[in-house]
Design a protein around this motif. Structure first.
Motif, short mmCIF file in Angstrom:
data_model
loop_
_atom_site.label_atom_id
_atom_site.label_comp_id
_atom_site.label_asym_id
_atom_site.label_seq_id
_atom_site.Cartn_x
_atom_site.Cartn_y
_atom_site.Cartn_z
N ALA A 111 0.86 -1.18 0.00
CA ALA A 111 0.00 0.00 0.00
C ALA A 111 0.89 1.23 0.00
N ILE A 112 0.44 2.26 -0.69
CA ILE A 112 1.15 3.53 -0.68
C ILE A 112 0.21 4.58 -0.14
N GLY A 113 0.68 5.27 0.86
CA GLY A 113 -0.15 6.29 1.50
C GLY A 113 0.48 7.66 1.45
N TRP A 114 -0.39 8.66 1.52
CA TRP A 114 0.04 10.04 1.69
C TRP A 114 -0.36 10.48 3.10
N PHE A 115 0.57 11.08 3.78
CA PHE A 115 0.33 11.63 5.11
C PHE A 115 0.70 13.11 5.09
N ARG A 116 0.25 13.81 6.08
CA ARG A 116 0.67 15.20 6.22
C ARG A 116 0.85 15.53 7.70
N GLN A 117 1.71 16.50 7.93
CA GLN A 117 1.95 16.94 9.30
C GLN A 117 2.08 18.45 9.31
N ALA A 118 1.15 19.07 10.00
CA ALA A 118 1.17 20.52 10.17
C ALA A 118 1.96 20.86 11.43
N PRO A 119 2.49 22.07 11.53
CA PRO A 119 3.26 22.44 12.71
C PRO A 119 2.47 22.25 13.99
N GLU B 78 -0.02 16.18 15.00
CA GLU B 78 0.44 14.83 14.69
C GLU B 78 0.33 14.56 13.19
N ARG B 79 1.11 13.61 12.74
CA ARG B 79 1.03 13.20 11.35
C ARG B 79 -0.30 12.48 11.13
N GLU B 80 -0.99 12.84 10.06
CA GLU B 80 -2.29 12.23 9.80
C GLU B 80 -2.34 11.64 8.40
N GLY B 81 -3.08 10.56 8.28
CA GLY B 81 -3.26 9.93 6.98
C GLY B 81 -4.20 10.74 6.11
N VAL B 82 -3.81 10.94 4.87
CA VAL B 82 -4.60 11.72 3.93
C VAL B 82 -5.29 10.81 2.92
N SER B 83 -4.52 9.88 2.35
CA SER B 83 -5.06 8.99 1.33
C SER B 83 -4.17 7.78 1.19
N CYS B 84 -4.73 6.72 0.61
CA CYS B 84 -3.98 5.48 0.48
C CYS B 84 -4.55 4.66 -0.67
#
Length: 126
Positions: free
Chosen positions: A33-41, A44-50
């Motif tokens: 699986a390949i996922g995109w995550f993001r982390q704002a200042p 916590e890092r959160e899952g965006v899509s997979c």
């Protein structure tokens, strides 16, 4: 050696769009699986899509459904994240990651992913 190279971030106004790319090399497993995550200042890092090789339907966080689209190009070994109607709250460093085993209910769990790219910064101005 597995390598992921994320790119495509930048500065965009509210309502604008960006397309992120994640170029993958050194990876040959069939079940992944390949996922995109993001982390704002300060967050916590959160899952965006997979997307998963074993599941035809992609996954999206509620906050991006209808605005973001994940896709892949096997020939180019690249996964994309098309981001439309961007909002200031989408501002974050975006990471792509690979999980060598996929658990459908855990796609947002960063710990499930084995390899990570370096991140690309997306800034949405208001």
């Amino acid at each position: 050696e597995v390598q992921l190279q994320a790119s495509g971030g930048g500065l965009v106004q509210t309502g604008g769009f960006l397309r992120l790319s994640c170029a993958v090399s050194g990876f040959t497993l069939d079940d992944f699986a390949i996922g995109w995550f993001r982390q704002a200042p300060g967050k916590e890092r959160e899952g965006v899509s997979c997307i998963s090789s074993s599941d035809p339907s992609p996954y999206y966080a509620d906050s991006v459904k209808g605005r973001f689209t994940i896709s892949g190009d096997n020939a180019k070994q690249t996964v994309y994240l098309q981001m439309n109607s961007l909002k200031p709250e989408d501002t974050a460093v975006y990471y792509c990651a690979i999980a060598t085993t996929f658990a459908r209910g855990s796609w947002t769990a960063a710990g499930m992913y084995d390899y990570w790219g370096q991140g690309t910064l997306v800034t949405v101005s208001s």
